[in-house]
Design an enzyme around this catalytic site. Structure first.
Site, mmCIF file in Angstrom:
data_model
loop_
_atom_site.group_PDB
_atom_site.id
_atom_site.type_symbol
_atom_site.label_atom_id
_atom_site.label_comp_id
_atom_site.label_asym_id
_atom_site.label_seq_id
_atom_site.Cartn_x
_atom_site.Cartn_y
_atom_site.Cartn_z
ATOM 1 N N ASP A 176 0.881 -1.160 0.000
ATOM 2 C CA ASP A 176 0.000 0.000 0.000
ATOM 3 C C ASP A 176 0.930 1.225 0.000
ATOM 4 O O ASP A 176 2.104 1.118 0.384
ATOM 5 C CB ASP A 176 -0.866 -0.051 1.265
ATOM 6 C CG ASP A 176 -1.670 1.213 1.449
ATOM 7 O OD1 ASP A 176 -2.279 1.670 0.475
ATOM 8 O OD2 ASP A 176 -1.668 1.754 2.583
ATOM 9 N N ASP A 224 -0.050 5.035 0.836
ATOM 10 C CA ASP A 224 -0.272 6.022 1.899
ATOM 11 C C ASP A 224 -0.203 5.332 3.266
ATOM 12 O O ASP A 224 -1.003 4.442 3.542
ATOM 13 C CB ASP A 224 -1.662 6.675 1.741
ATOM 14 C CG ASP A 224 -1.790 7.431 0.420
ATOM 15 O OD1 ASP A 224 -0.754 7.847 -0.125
ATOM 16 O OD2 ASP A 224 -2.929 7.611 -0.048
ATOM 17 N N GLY A 226 -7.351 4.413 3.503
ATOM 18 C CA GLY A 226 -7.380 3.293 2.559
ATOM 19 C C GLY A 226 -8.642 3.199 1.716
ATOM 20 O O GLY A 226 -8.706 2.380 0.808
ATOM 21 N N ARG A 260 -11.883 7.763 -2.924
ATOM 22 C CA ARG A 260 -12.303 9.168 -2.805
ATOM 23 C C ARG A 260 -13.810 9.267 -2.624
ATOM 24 O O ARG A 260 -14.317 9.984 -1.781
ATOM 25 C CB ARG A 260 -11.855 9.913 -4.065
ATOM 26 C CG ARG A 260 -11.880 11.408 -3.895
ATOM 27 C CD ARG A 260 -11.413 12.090 -5.169
ATOM 28 N NE ARG A 260 -10.101 11.635 -5.619
ATOM 29 C CZ ARG A 260 -9.587 11.906 -6.817
ATOM 30 N NH1 ARG A 260 -10.261 12.640 -7.677
ATOM 31 N NH2 ARG A 260 -8.392 11.452 -7.163
ATOM 32 N N ASN A 283 -3.958 9.173 -7.426
ATOM 33 C CA ASN A 283 -2.730 9.973 -7.497
ATOM 34 C C ASN A 283 -1.485 9.144 -7.168
ATOM 35 O O ASN A 283 -0.401 9.707 -7.008
ATOM 36 C CB ASN A 283 -2.825 11.144 -6.509
ATOM 37 C CG ASN A 283 -3.954 12.090 -6.865
ATOM 38 O OD1 ASN A 283 -3.938 12.693 -7.941
ATOM 39 N ND2 ASN A 283 -4.951 12.201 -6.014
ATOM 40 N N ASP A 313 -1.523 -0.578 6.107
ATOM 41 C CA ASP A 313 -1.674 0.131 7.390
ATOM 42 C C ASP A 313 -3.140 0.391 7.744
ATOM 43 O O ASP A 313 -3.405 0.991 8.774
ATOM 44 C CB ASP A 313 -0.931 1.476 7.351
ATOM 45 C CG ASP A 313 -1.662 2.491 6.497
ATOM 46 O OD1 ASP A 313 -2.103 2.119 5.388
ATOM 47 O OD2 ASP A 313 -1.823 3.642 6.947
HETATM 48 C C1 BG6 Z 1 -5.866 5.957 -0.265
HETATM 49 C C2 BG6 Z 1 -5.897 6.865 0.953
HETATM 50 O O1 BG6 Z 1 -4.567 5.559 -0.515
HETATM 51 O O2 BG6 Z 1 -6.351 6.637 -1.409
HETATM 52 C C3 BG6 Z 1 -7.292 7.409 1.148
HETATM 53 O O3 BG6 Z 1 -5.509 6.129 2.094
HETATM 54 C C4 BG6 Z 1 -7.772 8.109 -0.132
HETATM 55 O O4 BG6 Z 1 -7.312 8.307 2.223
HETATM 56 C C5 BG6 Z 1 -7.680 7.121 -1.302
HETATM 57 O O5 BG6 Z 1 -9.105 8.550 -0.005
HETATM 58 C C6 BG6 Z 1 -8.083 7.762 -2.622
HETATM 59 O O6 BG6 Z 1 -7.154 8.746 -2.968
HETATM 60 P P1 BG6 Z 1 -7.299 9.745 -4.183
HETATM 61 O O7 BG6 Z 1 -5.909 10.338 -4.293
HETATM 62 O O8 BG6 Z 1 -7.673 8.961 -5.385
HETATM 63 O O9 BG6 Z 1 -8.327 10.739 -3.808
HETATM 64 MG MG MG Z 2 -2.651 3.134 3.663
#
Ligand code: BG6
Ligand code: MG
Length: 222
Positions: free
Chosen positions: A10, A12, A47, A50, A117, A169
């Site tokens: 993973d 983040d 995790g 969005r 992202n 995590d």
């Molecule tokens: C996960 C994060 O990796 O990605 C979440 O832990 C987040 O908090 C999710 O909402 C989606 O991310 P993004 O960048 O597509 O908005």
């Molecule tokens: Mg994570």
């Protein structure tokens, strides 16, 4: 005989810590819209996608689809602003060394992140060369806790799921890894105790010990 061939990480909270930036971006949107949103609320968003994050932030309130889209875009624009400030120094302690040691064991390495992202973050961290595959928020329709993303990454790495170890995590990520049939290492304290093994962070993982513990269970399973 089966043996561990791949590690899937993973992003983040495992490779870097972008949870604070997700929090600040959601908080800005919530403040603008007059919605209550605390750091504790943010913990429940770890995790998850969005869209699911927005649904949790709305706490049962409903919005027309066009507004949902506009709010998600606004939050993402705020998040992208924060990402401008990240670079190679934001790789979590011990991660580069851990990835280098994995290579010495001939392991295939992948990212399995719910974030759209993820590729941008990995690039900004200067780690794009470190991974064979990046699975992100675009790779599958059903995000964590569904098993799809980890199955997708294992497939792209050409490794059977039962020969892959996922590092996570977040509870939704551990659920996804277990549902996929992967081995799972829980990192940190955010309710990941249902993983097969737990460590405080990647820096504390003893690689030979982890591989032999999983290998022993694999051999027992036949
Ligand atoms: C996960 C994060 O990796 O990605 C979440 O832990 C987040 O908090 C999710 O909402 C989606 O991310 P993004 O960048 O597509 O908005
Ligand atoms: Mg994570």
């Amino acid at each position: 005989m089966s043996h561990i061939r791949a590690f899937i990480f993973d992003l983040d909270g495992v490779i870097t810590d972008t949870a604070e930036y997700h929090y600040l971006a959601w908080k800005r949107l919530a403040d603008e819209e007059g919605l209550p949103f605390s750091r504790q609320d943010n913990d429940a968003l770890r995790g998850v996608s969005r869209r699911e994050s927005l649904l949790r932030l709305l706490k049962g309130r409903t919005l027309p689809e066009a507004d949902m889209q506009a709010w998600m875009e606004r939050k993402n624009a705020y998040y992208l602003d924060y990402l401008q400030g990240i670079g190679p120094d934001d790789v979590l302690h011990g991660v580069r060394d851990f990835l280098a040691r994995c290579r010495a064991y001939n392991l295939r390495l992948g990212i399995g992140s719910a974030s759209k992202n993820a590729r941008l973050v990995v690039e900004r961290l200067g780690l794009i060369e470190a991974f064979d595959v990046i699975g992100d928020g675009y790779s599958v329709v059903h995000s964590k806790p569904a098993p799809d993303l980890f199955i997708w990454v294992a497939g792209a790495l050409r490794v059977p799921v039962q020969e892959a170890v996922v590092f996570e995590d977040a509870p939704a990520g551990v659920d996804a890894a277990l549902a996929a049939g992967c081995w799972c290492v829980g990192l940190g304290t955010a309710q990941v105790q249902h993983a097969h093994l737990c460590y405080p962070s990647l820096a504390e993982v003893n690689l030979p010990e982890l591989l032999s513990a999983v290998q022993a269970q694999l051999s027992r399973a036949g």
